[in-house]
Design a protein around this motif. Structure first.
Motif: not given
Length: 332
Positions: A37-45, A55-62
């Protein structure tokens, strides 16, 4: 956070995941979910630097959601759903975002007291959807629900910016001003130029909407000084100058704003129709190419038959654009 700081955080989280996989004992699934989740949030940022990060954030969220649901980790599953709601919202996929928020809200029905921060994020996301659809009463009701939840980890700047903007459209100008001034004070103290410029612009727009043209002009001028690449305050100044009797430089000012607008790169949920209308009003057919290109980009996210285009203001905008386009095709 800067792009470098986001990348440094991502590298540290990926290393933590690799160490957990290599350990002799299986890492707790909650720990793995936290890292993902931390990686997803950073990618989203980092999404402001390019949609590939989204797209990378979405993959980590999933990935987080799959692990969390398998092991009954309600908190992480709900936060992953909210994250996917935010990424969908960033792309302009309002119905998809709404579905993610609704699923997260249902998941948290029995856990509201334990996870107030996640509920706050849901209300704020739902408020943005209502704001984009120009349902101002619904938007402010949801924003107030979010604002009523006090959590130490949440930054209220963007919530208050949206509350101020929504209250402006509701005609509650004094309340709008209070929220926007709080954002301006915060942004000034922390030298956040982007937020400072946006707060100043929205303070100007609030004054313009209530007829205080001199004050509006001052706020627009300050906003443009902070962010010279922002088209909104430049075109706001043009509208004010026209309302106050005109100016010899007004057309060159609008052309400058139009150039900035054509080069603006914003999320599709950030509505620029007011600025395009200003350009159409002053420059007419000269702006057809840029305006049509913006509408085409918007339609990729909001199909022509979607509720996004059914609001009175957007119908007026499209009618004016169509009228000018027809006129441009006529001989003579």
């Amino acid at each position: 956070m800067t792009l470098r700081e986001y990348q440094k955080a991502i590298d540290a989280l990926i290393l933590a995941l690799e160490l957990a996989d290599e350990s002799s004992q299986r890492a707790p699934r909650a720990e793995v979910s936290e890292h993902l989740l931390g990686i997803a949030l950073c990618m989203h940022g980092m999404a402001g630097q390019g949609l590939e990060h989204l797209s990378e954030a979405e993959a980590y969220y999933q990935q987080t959601q799959a692990i969390a649901e398998e092991y009954g980790l309600i908190e992480y599953a709900a936060r992953a759903l909210v994250g996917q709601g935010h990424t969908s919202l960033h792309r302009g996929a309002l119905e998809k975002a709404s579905d993610f928020y609704a699923r997260a809200e249902r998941m948290l029905e029995a856990h509201v007291q334990q996870l107030p921060g996640t509920m706050r994020s849901i209300f704020e996301g739902q408020g943005i959807i209502a704001q984009v659809l120009e349902d101002w009463p619904k938007a402010i009701a949801l924003y107030r629900q979010a604002d009523a939840i006090d959590t130490p980890i949440h930054d209220s700047r963007y919530l208050w910016l949206n509350m101020g903007h929504t209250l402006t459209y509701l005609g509650q100008h004094n309340d709008a001003e209070q929220y926007l001034l709080k954002v301006l004070d915060f942004a000034t103290n922390f030298m956040d130029k982007e937020t400072q410029a946006l707060a100043l612009f929205r303070l100007g727009y609030n004054e313009e909407r209530r007829g205080e043209l001199q004050k509006a002009s001052q706020f627009y001028g300050r906003s443009s000084e902070v962010d010279e690449k922002s088209p909104e305050p430049v075109l706001g100044l043009a509208r004010i100058q026209k309302s106050m009797g005109g100016s010899p430089v007004i057309i060159s000012l609008v052309r400058h704003g139009y150039h900035l607008l054509c080069n603006a790169s914003e999320s599709p949920v950030y509505d620029l129709k007011e600025e395009w209308l200003t350009c159409l009003d002053f420059l007419g057919k000269e702006t057809l190419q840029g305006t049509s290109a913006w509408v085409t980009r918007q339609i990729k996210n909001f199909p022509a038959n979607s509720s996004y285009w059914s609001t009175p203001n957007r119908r007026h905008f499209l009618d004016l654009l169509n009228h000018l386009a027809v006129g441009a095709r006529e001989p003579g």
